[in-house]
Enzyme design. Structure first.
Site, PDB file in Angstrom:
ATOM      1  N   LYS A 272      17.923  33.050  -8.143  1.00 14.37           N
ATOM      2  CA  LYS A 272      16.568  33.088  -7.585  1.00 14.37           C
ATOM      3  C   LYS A 272      16.569  33.854  -6.265  1.00 14.37           C
ATOM      4  CE  LYS A 272      15.046  28.536  -9.276  1.00 14.37           C
ATOM      5  NZ  LYS A 272      13.903  28.975 -10.098  1.00 14.37           N
ATOM      6  N   ARG A 346      15.429  23.300 -19.521  1.00 17.08           N
ATOM      7  CA  ARG A 346      15.227  23.102 -20.962  1.00 17.08           C
ATOM      8  C   ARG A 346      16.560  22.965 -21.691  1.00 17.08           C
ATOM      9  NH1 ARG A 346      11.883  28.626 -21.231  1.00 17.08           N
ATOM     10  NH2 ARG A 346      11.551  27.971 -19.089  1.00 17.08           N
TER      11      ARG A 346
HETATM   12  N1  BES Z   1      13.117  24.561 -11.689  1.00 15.54           N
HETATM   13  C1  BES Z   1      12.538  25.777 -12.105  1.00 15.54           C
HETATM   14  C2  BES Z   1      11.028  25.693 -12.209  1.00 15.54           C
HETATM   15  C3  BES Z   1      10.274  25.733 -10.918  1.00 15.54           C
HETATM   16  C4  BES Z   1       9.931  26.932 -10.353  1.00 15.54           C
HETATM   17  C5  BES Z   1       9.853  24.568 -10.343  1.00 15.54           C
HETATM   18  C6  BES Z   1       9.190  26.954  -9.195  1.00 15.54           C
HETATM   19  C7  BES Z   1       9.116  24.586  -9.183  1.00 15.54           C
HETATM   20  C8  BES Z   1       8.774  25.776  -8.613  1.00 15.54           C
HETATM   21  C9  BES Z   1      13.067  26.175 -13.471  1.00 15.54           C
HETATM   22  O1  BES Z   1      14.363  25.814 -13.743  1.00 15.54           O
HETATM   23  C10 BES Z   1      12.996  27.648 -13.527  1.00 15.54           C
HETATM   24  O2  BES Z   1      13.699  28.276 -12.783  1.00 15.54           O
HETATM   25  N2  BES Z   1      12.168  28.186 -14.393  1.00 15.54           N
HETATM   26  C11 BES Z   1      11.998  29.587 -14.496  1.00 15.54           C
HETATM   27  C12 BES Z   1      11.886  29.933 -15.952  1.00 15.54           C
HETATM   28  C13 BES Z   1      11.966  31.409 -16.217  1.00 15.54           C
HETATM   29  C14 BES Z   1      13.365  31.911 -15.947  1.00 15.54           C
HETATM   30  C15 BES Z   1      11.584  31.646 -17.639  1.00 15.54           C
HETATM   31  C16 BES Z   1      10.738  29.964 -13.737  1.00 15.54           C
HETATM   32  O3  BES Z   1       9.756  29.236 -13.814  1.00 15.54           O
HETATM   33  O4  BES Z   1      10.768  30.958 -13.040  1.00 15.54           O
HETATM   34 MN    MN Z   2      15.714  27.301 -13.034  1.00 16.79          MN
END
Ligand code: BES
Ligand code: MN
Ligand code: ZN
Length: 493
Positions: A272, A346
């Site tokens: 990230k 997931r």
């Molecule tokens: N934990 C995150 C989701 C999240 C993002 C929660 C921002 C709170 C705020 C999850 O594991 C994630 O990183 N999801 C990705 C999915 C993508 C790679 C398809 C996302 O939402 O960016």
């Molecule tokens: Mn994630």
């Protein structure tokens, strides 16, 4: 520290308390039951209303000092035009928050009416607003230390059975929320999978639940290749936790509550951006919600069997981490192509859901997860995303969310969306491309529920707040503890 909750039957004017919150509805005259209290303030409440200095608008407050006996201070708090249970809960939270900031230690609350839903909300609201995580700040010497709120009392007309029930339920729910928020607030270096497991064990011990904690070795034996793919990036032992509460008939199918417990989500190899990455300590809010709900459900002695299940690890980039393009085999035998290592929640939930469905044959299975940023885009920080394969469970969750004042909003899970997670090489891939990110995440989970009546709460926007909300500050909200409790409560005998 927990806030001790109580009710006080009688006239608020005679209550000896450092601070009495008084919830008033916009545009209404001074309620007749407050005449004595008004007198005790030298008529200041009536004058304030008459002069329209205080109008009763939502979140509006005015502090008035008492004279002699009765409350030392009265905090008028506006609830806006309608005094429903949600508005009352919010008003009580603002009183709790202000009391805690003032350092008065004890506070009381008065509201018009006697609806037990409002009473329960007020009792839950006080500690909700007062909650603070002080543990990591160096405290000033005891004498100068601001006193946290330790007691919150709601004034009632008379303490009948309904009032006593509301008090007992509120105590249970408030404690569940406190546990969940504390876990969520704790940084990832302290709230580790181990710590989550220990907390689950501790909650279980106190409430006589059966708690089982499995590590990497046990999960390998179970064939949890999807969960373990996430955990392979960290040396910390991942934890798969089950907590069994038997409040129903023995042998009756349980409700399964499943939580995503990522103690930190860096994204892994699909790392990230650094900006605001620290918020990803909240990625275990689903797990915190399960632990908090189990505490509350057990305390409430709800007559239903409930199993809480948690998958906990951290998502880290490392030489042993999973890579984009990797294919792993989940517990149910399905192969997963990992396109993006940041879609890790997931992967963890896949195996936990399969285990829950196979092991417990649940009457309903609900998971909560900070699963997608996309849900924040779609619904903001106000509504939880609700999706499921069983419309009955979805409808019950929407109702539970309403009663919990943690509203949910359903998104579709139509077959068309399944196309987006087709893989060139495996049975399914872990992301679905540009559109409908929350839905494709749910479609992925649905591959692993083994026919159980299932629904999913995407709490990425509602489990914590990056903004001060007035009633509570920045940080964890306690969502979805209360939704879980309301859902289970409605299924109890
Ligand atoms: N934990 C995150 C989701 C999240 C993002 C929660 C921002 C709170 C705020 C999850 O594991 C994630 O990183 N999801 C990705 C999915 C993508 C790679 C398809 C996302 O939402 O960016
Ligand atoms: Mn994630
Ligand atoms: Zn995550």
């Amino acid at each position: 520290m927990p806030v001790a909750l109580a009710v006080h039957p009688g006239d608020p004017a005679s209550l000896r308390t450092p601070l009495l919150g008084v919830a008033l509805v916009a545009g209404e005259r001074l309620p007749s039951t407050l005449r004595a209290l008004d007198k005790a303030t030298g008529g200041a409440i009536a004058r304030s209303l008459k002069s329209r200095d205080f109008k009763g608008n939502r979140d509006e407050t005015q502090l008035i000092y008492g004279r002699g006996r009765g409350p030392e201070r009265v905090l008028l708090i506006g609830v806006g035009k309608t005094a429903d249970a949600a508005a009352i809960g919010r008003a009580a939270a603002i009183v709790g928050r202000r009391a805690n900031a003032m350092g008065v230690e004890r506070a009381a609350f008065w509201m018009a009416g006697s609806a037990s839903a409002s009473l329960e909300s007020a009792l839950i609201g006080g500690p909700m607003g007062a909650w603070e995580y002080r543990e990591l700040r160096t405290q000033p010497p005891v004498a100068e230390r601001p006193k946290p709120l330790t007691a919150f009392t709601v004034v009632v007309a008379k303490a009948d059975a309904a009032v006593r029930n509301a008090l007992a339920a509120a105590k249970a729910i408030a404690e569940g929320q406190r546990i969940a928020r504390t876990l969520a607030m704790m940084p990832g270096n302290l709230c580790t999978p181990d710590y989550i497991a220990n907390t689950a064990a501790e909650v279980s011990r106190r409430n006589k639940l059966k708690c089982t904690i499995r590590g990497r070795k046990e999960m390998t034996a179970l064939g949890m290749g999807s969960f373990l793919a996430v955990a392979q990036g960290t040396p910390q032992d991942p934890k798969f936790i089950t907590m069994e509460y038997n409040g129903g008939e023995s042998g009756a199918k349980p409700v399964c509550l499943v939580g995503k417990g990522l103690c930190f989500d860096s994204g892994g190899i699909s790392i990230k951006p650094a900006d605001r990455m620290e918020w990803m300590k909240f990625d275990m809010s689903g797990a915190a919600g399960v632990i908090g709900a189990m505490e509350a459900i057990a305390r409430m002695k709800l007559r239903v069997n409930v199993v809480g299940l948690i998958g906990s690890t951290t998502n880290m980039p490392s030489g042993t981490a999973m890579n984009p393009g990797d294919v792993v085999r989940a517990m149910n035998g399905k192969t997963i192509e990992i396109i993006n290592t940041d879609a890790e929640g997931r992967l963890v939930l896949a195996d936990v859901l399969t285990y829950a469905a196979r092991e417990y044959k649940p009457q309903a299975m609900v998971n909560a997860a900070t699963l997608t940023g996309a849900i924040v885009v779609a619904l903001g920080n106000t509504a939880t995303g609700v999706m499921g394969t069983d419309q009955q469970v979805v409808d019950e969750l929407l109702g539970a969310g309403q009663r919990a004042h943690e509203p949910g909003w359903q998104l579709p899970m139509w077959a068309e969306y399944r196309e987006q997670i087709k893989s060139d090489i495996a049975d399914v891939k872990n992301i679905g491309g540009r559109g409908g990110g929350s839905i494709t995440a749910a479609m992925f989970l649905a591959e692993f529920v083994e026919g159980a009546p299932w629904a999913h709460l995407d709490i990425a926007g509602t489990a914590y707040t990056e903004m001060d909300l007035g009633a509570i500050g920045r940080g964890p909200t306690g969502n979805p503890v209360r939704t879980f409790v309301e859902f289970v409560r409605a299924r109890a005998r």
